[in-house]
Design a protein around this motif. Structure first.
Motif, PDB file in Angstrom:
ATOM      1  N   ASP A   1     -11.347 -30.249  47.022  1.00 51.59           N
ATOM      2  CA  ASP A   1     -12.406 -29.839  46.093  1.00 51.59           C
ATOM      3  C   ASP A   1     -13.649 -29.377  46.852  1.00 51.59           C
TER       4      ASP A   1
ATOM      5  N   ARG B   1      -6.642 -22.571  44.651  1.00 55.51           N
ATOM      6  CA  ARG B   1      -6.838 -24.013  44.484  1.00 55.51           C
ATOM      7  C   ARG B   1      -5.525 -24.745  44.275  1.00 55.51           C
TER       8      ARG B   1
ATOM      9  N   ALA C   1     -15.273 -25.635  46.918  1.00 56.22           N
ATOM     10  CA  ALA C   1     -16.651 -25.467  46.458  1.00 56.22           C
ATOM     11  C   ALA C   1     -17.490 -24.721  47.492  1.00 56.22           C
ATOM     12  N   GLU C   2     -17.244 -24.995  48.771  1.00 57.78           N
ATOM     13  CA  GLU C   2     -18.012 -24.361  49.843  1.00 57.78           C
ATOM     14  C   GLU C   2     -17.534 -22.943  50.132  1.00 57.78           C
TER      15      GLU C   2
ATOM     16  N   ASP D   1     -15.418 -20.874  48.122  1.00 62.57           N
ATOM     17  CA  ASP D   1     -15.266 -19.954  46.993  1.00 62.57           C
ATOM     18  C   ASP D   1     -16.637 -19.473  46.523  1.00 62.57           C
ATOM     19  N   LEU D   2     -17.205 -18.546  47.280  1.00 56.15           N
ATOM     20  CA  LEU D   2     -18.563 -18.084  47.007  1.00 56.15           C
ATOM     21  C   LEU D   2     -18.673 -17.329  45.691  1.00 56.15           C
ATOM     22  N   LYS D   3     -17.593 -16.691  45.283  1.00 50.37           N
ATOM     23  CA  LYS D   3     -17.615 -15.907  44.045  1.00 50.37           C
ATOM     24  C   LYS D   3     -17.320 -16.750  42.818  1.00 50.37           C
ATOM     25  N   GLY D   4     -16.875 -17.989  43.046  1.00 54.23           N
ATOM     26  CA  GLY D   4     -16.616 -18.888  41.935  1.00 54.23           C
ATOM     27  C   GLY D   4     -15.466 -18.469  41.037  1.00 54.23           C
ATOM     28  N   ASP D   5     -14.477 -17.765  41.610  1.00 54.03           N
ATOM     29  CA  ASP D   5     -13.344 -17.313  40.802  1.00 54.03           C
ATOM     30  C   ASP D   5     -12.081 -18.146  41.023  1.00 54.03           C
ATOM     31  N   GLY D   6     -12.245 -19.299  41.686  1.00 51.53           N
ATOM     32  CA  GLY D   6     -11.111 -20.200  41.851  1.00 51.53           C
ATOM     33  C   GLY D   6     -10.171 -19.853  42.979  1.00 51.53           C
ATOM     34  N   LYS D   7     -10.571 -18.912  43.836  1.00 52.65           N
ATOM     35  CA  LYS D   7      -9.732 -18.533  44.963  1.00 52.65           C
ATOM     36  C   LYS D   7     -10.607 -18.036  46.109  1.00 52.65           C
TER      37      LYS D   7
ATOM     38  N   GLU E   1     -14.541 -14.253  52.096  1.00 54.02           N
ATOM     39  CA  GLU E   1     -15.046 -15.615  51.897  1.00 54.02           C
ATOM     40  C   GLU E   1     -14.520 -16.541  52.990  1.00 54.02           C
TER      41      GLU E   1
END
Length: 226
Positions: free
Chosen positions: A175, A149, A179-180, A182-188, A193
């Protein structure tokens, strides 16, 4: 009389034989593989290479680019930026990053072989996977194996474009992308992905294909315009 070439020159025939595209249509392409049998093509799907004619046309273009500022047989960053953006003085992060990826030997210049091998990724017949890999490296500024990010490549590309986009809009785009993707939601964004994100948004690779690379007459026209 043997023609003299600058350091870094590679013979077009040899270079063509070493630059695979892995696409179909071998009848119109020169192969340098004595063990290859056309009868087995459908089953074995051999590596296909750029043609000698395509490499020779690219050499004419390379000579133009590599002599636009310093005539030493190498493309320097200023010459590369001048060719892409007609401007050698304005710093451009996108141009710098593409130059770095073309500079395979990391010696600060682009040699003829590097030019052909890197441009082959932009060939219309190059595999989509290769284009995705190159695009991923383009955005992975710190070469960590992730698009993060805080990395500013997307922001820089949008800001340096001719589009009138405010900083707020740029941040909103970044942003939304994160959001779209980063499927794992780890900020990268990792490579898997990224692959999924590109599959859902194929237009991302639109600039990874240069149709004129298959048309030698257009490449000749580009040479004349430089």
């Amino acid at each position: 009389m043997v023609a003299k070439h600058h350091p870094g020159y590679e013979d077009p025939t040899t270079l063509a034989s070493e630059t695979p595209l892995n696409h179909g249509g071998y009848e119109e392409t020169i192969l340098f593989n004595a063990s290859f049998n056309k009868a087995d093509a459908a089953d074995n799907r051999p590596e296909i290479f750029v043609t000698v004619n395509e490499v020779e046309a690219l050499y004419d273009l390379f000579k133009k680019l590599s002599s636009s500022i310093i005539d030493d047989g190498f493309i320097h960053k200023e010459e590369f930026q001048l060719a892409l953006f007609r401007n050698r003085s304005k710093q451009n992060l996108f141009a710098d990053r593409v130059f770095d990826l073309f500079d395979l030997k990391r010696n600060g210049v682009i040699e003829f072989g590097e030019f052909v091998r890197s441009l082959s990724i932009f060939h219309p017949n190059a595999p989509k996977e290769d284009k995705m890999e190159f695009a991923f490296k383009l955005y992975d500024l710190r070469q960590t194996g992730y698009i993060e990010r805080e990395e500013k490549m997307v922001s820089a590309i949008l800001s340096e474009s001719d589009l009138e986009i405010s900083e707020d809009v740029v941040e909103s785009i970044v942003d939304k992308t994160m959001a779209e993707a980063d499927l794992k939601g780890d900020g990268k964004i990792d490579k898997e992905e990224w692959k999924e994100f590109v599959a859902q948004n194929p237009s991302i690779l639109r600039n990874m294909t240069l149709p004129h690379l298959k048309n030698n007459s257009i490449i000749s026209q580009l040479c004349a315009e430089l």
